[in-house]
Motif scaffolding. Sequence first.
Motif, PDB file in Angstrom:
ATOM      1  N   LEU A  84       0.818  -1.216   0.000  1.00 33.74           N
ATOM      2  CA  LEU A  84       0.000   0.000   0.000  1.00 33.74           C
ATOM      3  C   LEU A  84       0.855   1.270   0.000  1.00 33.74           C
ATOM      4  CD1 LEU A  84      -2.558  -0.967   2.838  1.00 33.74           C
ATOM      5  CD2 LEU A  84      -2.883  -1.154   0.360  1.00 33.74           C
ATOM      6  N   TYR A  85       2.141   1.105   0.296  1.00 30.89           N
ATOM      7  CA  TYR A  85       3.038   2.234   0.581  1.00 30.89           C
ATOM      8  C   TYR A  85       2.974   3.325  -0.501  1.00 30.89           C
ATOM      9  CZ  TYR A  85       7.348   4.620   1.969  1.00 30.89           C
ATOM     10  OH  TYR A  85       8.275   5.570   2.360  1.00 30.89           O
ATOM     11  N   ASP A  86       3.171   2.945  -1.766  1.00 30.68           N
ATOM     12  CA  ASP A  86       3.234   3.952  -2.836  1.00 30.68           C
ATOM     13  C   ASP A  86       1.924   4.723  -2.947  1.00 30.68           C
ATOM     14  OD1 ASP A  86       5.689   2.874  -3.285  1.00 30.68           O
ATOM     15  OD2 ASP A  86       5.199   1.952  -5.209  1.00 30.68           O
TER      16      ASP A  86
ATOM     17  N   ASP B 186       6.090  14.071  -3.553  1.00 29.56           N
ATOM     18  CA  ASP B 186       6.532  14.203  -4.946  1.00 29.56           C
ATOM     19  C   ASP B 186       7.990  13.736  -5.067  1.00 29.56           C
ATOM     20  OD1 ASP B 186       7.295  14.980  -7.471  1.00 29.56           O
ATOM     21  OD2 ASP B 186       6.191  16.886  -7.399  1.00 29.56           O
ATOM     22  N   TYR B 187       8.158  12.457  -5.388  1.00 31.01           N
ATOM     23  CA  TYR B 187       9.503  11.873  -5.431  1.00 31.01           C
ATOM     24  C   TYR B 187      10.355  12.501  -6.540  1.00 31.01           C
ATOM     25  CZ  TYR B 187       8.450   8.281  -1.945  1.00 31.01           C
ATOM     26  OH  TYR B 187       8.145   7.625  -0.772  1.00 31.01           O
ATOM     27  N   ARG B 188       9.743  12.886  -7.639  1.00 32.17           N
ATOM     28  CA  ARG B 188      10.517  13.484  -8.735  1.00 32.17           C
ATOM     29  C   ARG B 188      11.137  14.814  -8.273  1.00 32.17           C
ATOM     30  NH1 ARG B 188      10.386  13.274 -14.215  1.00 32.17           N
ATOM     31  NH2 ARG B 188       8.529  11.980 -14.223  1.00 32.17           N
TER      32      ARG B 188
ATOM     33  N   VAL C 169      20.247   3.924   0.719  1.00 32.57           N
ATOM     34  CA  VAL C 169      20.089   3.010   1.862  1.00 32.57           C
ATOM     35  C   VAL C 169      18.682   3.202   2.437  1.00 32.57           C
ATOM     36  CG1 VAL C 169      20.927   2.524   4.199  1.00 32.57           C
ATOM     37  CG2 VAL C 169      22.561   3.040   2.365  1.00 32.57           C
ATOM     38  N   ALA C 170      18.025   2.094   2.783  1.00 32.41           N
ATOM     39  CA  ALA C 170      16.614   2.125   3.218  1.00 32.41           C
ATOM     40  C   ALA C 170      15.776   2.707   2.078  1.00 32.41           C
ATOM     41  CB  ALA C 170      16.432   2.901   4.521  1.00 32.41           C
ATOM     42  N   CYS C 171      15.982   2.154   0.895  1.00 30.12           N
ATOM     43  CA  CYS C 171      15.369   2.693  -0.339  1.00 30.12           C
ATOM     44  C   CYS C 171      13.877   2.425  -0.403  1.00 30.12           C
ATOM     45  CB  CYS C 171      16.057   2.094  -1.557  1.00 30.12           C
ATOM     46  SG  CYS C 171      15.857   0.287  -1.672  1.00 30.12           S
TER      47      CYS C 171
ATOM     48  N   LEU D 137      11.189   4.597  -4.937  1.00 35.22           N
ATOM     49  CA  LEU D 137      10.621   5.709  -5.706  1.00 35.22           C
ATOM     50  C   LEU D 137      11.594   6.870  -5.910  1.00 35.22           C
ATOM     51  CD1 LEU D 137       6.867   5.741  -4.634  1.00 35.22           C
ATOM     52  CD2 LEU D 137       7.948   4.677  -6.594  1.00 35.22           C
ATOM     53  N   HIS D 138      12.542   7.087  -4.967  1.00 34.02           N
ATOM     54  CA  HIS D 138      13.597   8.081  -5.261  1.00 34.02           C
ATOM     55  C   HIS D 138      14.521   7.538  -6.356  1.00 34.02           C
ATOM     56  CE1 HIS D 138      12.666   9.814  -1.142  1.00 34.02           C
ATOM     57  NE2 HIS D 138      12.642  10.871  -1.926  1.00 34.02           N
ATOM     58  N   LEU D 139      14.822   6.240  -6.262  1.00 33.38           N
ATOM     59  CA  LEU D 139      15.746   5.634  -7.239  1.00 33.38           C
ATOM     60  C   LEU D 139      15.181   5.703  -8.658  1.00 33.38           C
ATOM     61  CD1 LEU D 139      17.063   2.495  -5.332  1.00 33.38           C
ATOM     62  CD2 LEU D 139      18.395   4.478  -6.102  1.00 33.38           C
TER      63      LEU D 139
ATOM     64  N   LEU E 215      19.316  -0.418  -1.208  1.00 39.60           N
ATOM     65  CA  LEU E 215      19.497  -1.370  -0.092  1.00 39.60           C
ATOM     66  C   LEU E 215      18.368  -1.158   0.894  1.00 39.60           C
ATOM     67  CD1 LEU E 215      22.799  -2.132   1.767  1.00 39.60           C
ATOM     68  CD2 LEU E 215      20.842  -1.346   3.107  1.00 39.60           C
ATOM     69  N   ASP E 216      17.798  -2.226   1.393  1.00 31.40           N
ATOM     70  CA  ASP E 216      16.749  -2.135   2.410  1.00 31.40           C
ATOM     71  C   ASP E 216      16.742  -3.463   3.169  1.00 31.40           C
ATOM     72  OD1 ASP E 216      14.121  -0.052   2.665  1.00 31.40           O
ATOM     73  OD2 ASP E 216      13.834  -2.030   3.586  1.00 31.40           O
ATOM     74  N   ARG E 217      16.239  -3.428   4.402  1.00 27.77           N
ATOM     75  CA  ARG E 217      16.218  -4.705   5.130  1.00 27.77           C
ATOM     76  C   ARG E 217      14.908  -5.460   4.914  1.00 27.77           C
ATOM     77  NH1 ARG E 217      15.481  -2.842  11.440  1.00 27.77           N
ATOM     78  NH2 ARG E 217      13.387  -2.030  11.174  1.00 27.77           N
TER      79      ARG E 217
ATOM     80  N   ASP F  94      20.813  -4.803   6.563  1.00 29.02           N
ATOM     81  CA  ASP F  94      20.523  -3.830   7.617  1.00 29.02           C
ATOM     82  C   ASP F  94      21.532  -2.682   7.499  1.00 29.02           C
ATOM     83  OD1 ASP F  94      19.096  -4.078  10.671  1.00 29.02           O
ATOM     84  OD2 ASP F  94      20.710  -2.619  10.387  1.00 29.02           O
ATOM     85  N   MET F  95      21.055  -1.459   7.682  1.00 29.19           N
ATOM     86  CA  MET F  95      21.962  -0.317   7.491  1.00 29.19           C
ATOM     87  C   MET F  95      23.077  -0.251   8.537  1.00 29.19           C
ATOM     88  SD  MET F  95      19.857   3.102   8.620  1.00 29.19           S
ATOM     89  CE  MET F  95      18.162   2.770   8.215  1.00 29.19           C
ATOM     90  N   THR F  96      22.937  -0.995   9.639  1.00 26.86           N
ATOM     91  CA  THR F  96      24.002  -0.975  10.650  1.00 26.86           C
ATOM     92  C   THR F  96      25.083  -2.020  10.379  1.00 26.86           C
ATOM     93  OG1 THR F  96      22.767  -2.493  12.059  1.00 26.86           O
ATOM     94  CG2 THR F  96      22.492  -0.145  12.517  1.00 26.86           C
TER      95      THR F  96
HETATM   96  C1  LIG Z   1       9.714   5.501   5.722  1.00 32.97           C
HETATM   97  S1  LIG Z   1      10.403   4.220   4.745  1.00 32.97           S
HETATM   98  C2  LIG Z   1      11.360   5.159   3.577  1.00 32.97           C
HETATM   99  C3  LIG Z   1      11.552   4.441   2.297  1.00 32.97           C
HETATM  100  C4  LIG Z   1      12.143   5.289   1.154  1.00 32.97           C
HETATM  101  N1  LIG Z   1      13.459   5.788   1.499  1.00 32.97           N
HETATM  102  C5  LIG Z   1      11.215   6.434   0.781  1.00 32.97           C
HETATM  103  O1  LIG Z   1      11.661   7.586   0.826  1.00 32.97           O
HETATM  104  O2  LIG Z   1      10.065   6.158   0.401  1.00 32.97           O
HETATM  105  C6  LIG Z   1      11.643   3.532   5.791  1.00 32.97           C
HETATM  106  C7  LIG Z   1      12.404   2.363   5.162  1.00 32.97           C
HETATM  107  O3  LIG Z   1      13.518   2.063   6.013  1.00 32.97           O
HETATM  108  C8  LIG Z   1      13.719   0.661   5.994  1.00 32.97           C
HETATM  109  N2  LIG Z   1      14.523   0.343   7.178  1.00 32.97           N
HETATM  110  C9  LIG Z   1      14.195   0.567   8.473  1.00 32.97           C
HETATM  111  N3  LIG Z   1      15.188   0.177   9.282  1.00 32.97           N
HETATM  112  C10 LIG Z   1      16.189  -0.292   8.478  1.00 32.97           C
HETATM  113  C11 LIG Z   1      17.491  -0.832   8.722  1.00 32.97           C
HETATM  114  N4  LIG Z   1      17.956  -0.980   9.976  1.00 32.97           N
HETATM  115  N5  LIG Z   1      18.244  -1.203   7.669  1.00 32.97           N
HETATM  116  C12 LIG Z   1      17.775  -1.090   6.395  1.00 32.97           C
HETATM  117  N6  LIG Z   1      16.540  -0.590   6.108  1.00 32.97           N
HETATM  118  C13 LIG Z   1      15.759  -0.182   7.134  1.00 32.97           C
HETATM  119  C14 LIG Z   1      12.314   0.101   5.988  1.00 32.97           C
HETATM  120  O4  LIG Z   1      12.273  -1.250   5.566  1.00 32.97           O
HETATM  121  C15 LIG Z   1      11.632   1.066   5.022  1.00 32.97           C
HETATM  122  O5  LIG Z   1      11.713   0.603   3.699  1.00 32.97           O
END
Ligand SMILES: C[S@@+](CC[C@H](N)C(=O)[O-])C[C@H]1O[C@@H](n2cnc3c(N)ncnc32)[C@H](O)[C@@H]1O
Length: 273
Positions: A8-10, A19-21, A66-68, A72-74, A86-88, A109-111
């Motif tokens: 549902l996110y998008d 507005d991602y563009r 990271v956490a893409c 939609l930005h990509l 990259l996303d978890r 994971d971003m960490t």
């Molecule tokens: C609010 S969404 C933002 C997604 C995208 N960047 C955007 O602008 O629409 C947060 C994203 O962070 C990811 N996320 C949260 N914690 C994370 C982690 N520790 N490592 C990688 N991704 C993570 C989630 O899976 C989710 O896709």
Amino acid sequence: MFESWAHLYDDVYAARGKDYRKEAEYLRAVIGVAMDSTRVPESSPPAGSFESGSGPPPTRLRLLDVACGTGLHLRHLSQHFAAQGLDRSPEMLRVAREHLPSTRFHQADMTRFQLRQTFDVVTCLFSSVGYLDGPEDLNIAIATMAEHVSEGGCLLVEPPVSRERVQPPEVSEDVFFSGGRQWRRKTDATLDGPLLRIRFLYSRAGQEEPNGAVDEPALRDKPLCDEQLCDEQPIYLFTDEEMKTAFQRAGLEWSRDPKGPSGLGLHVGSRRS
Ligand SMILES: C[S@@+](CC[C@H](N)C(=O)[O-])C[C@H]1O[C@@H](n2cnc3c(N)ncnc32)[C@H](O)[C@@H]1O
């Protein structure tokens, strides 16, 4: 977390007018300032458009988001950069891969990721660092992202609203269409020390999208309970000082753009060559 409503996110954020563009254009301008602007082309030819015999193909700057999320930005940034994501969350990545089948995505994971390559630009957008557990985790995540920034490159982190600027949370409701059906999302939030506890309640309404397909393969097998879906997200609200410390400890020159792509500000780290 995002598992139950990645599909549902998008549609939620499109209905909210995100507005991602426009945001990607804003980021490109910031990258131009943070780096030698001559290295950030106004517009790059799509990969593969080089015709042999007219000199070497222009090198595209490499970008990692990271956490893409759903990418939609990509979708917009990859028109100008050689971009990866990259996303978890496997569910968010599944949607991202549907949008951008030829883009490389990493589930991590971003960490604690190690891609064994560096990028001219690393981004982490739309409050994604807020899902970390606190300043210690933030230091680790920023150090991990900074390790992937090449010399002369930059790291851009769009934070959640900072603790200094947070307003008392409000209840809101969004109505949107997804999978041919109308949905409602009620959002309420409470402040609990450095945490903003956000609760989303999604309800599927009976109304069909005008002229929309009622077939909803995306919704099948989703954990719907009485047509409702609930998600609670604790967001850590870092102070500007905590962000600055994390960037500087990672060896980056720090600055803050108060506006940022969506009004939340943007932390910019440069790795000087
Ligand atoms: C609010 S969404 C933002 C997604 C995208 N960047 C955007 O602008 O629409 C947060 C994203 O962070 C990811 N996320 C949260 N914690 C994370 C982690 N520790 N490592 C990688 N991704 C993570 C989630 O899976 C989710 O896709």
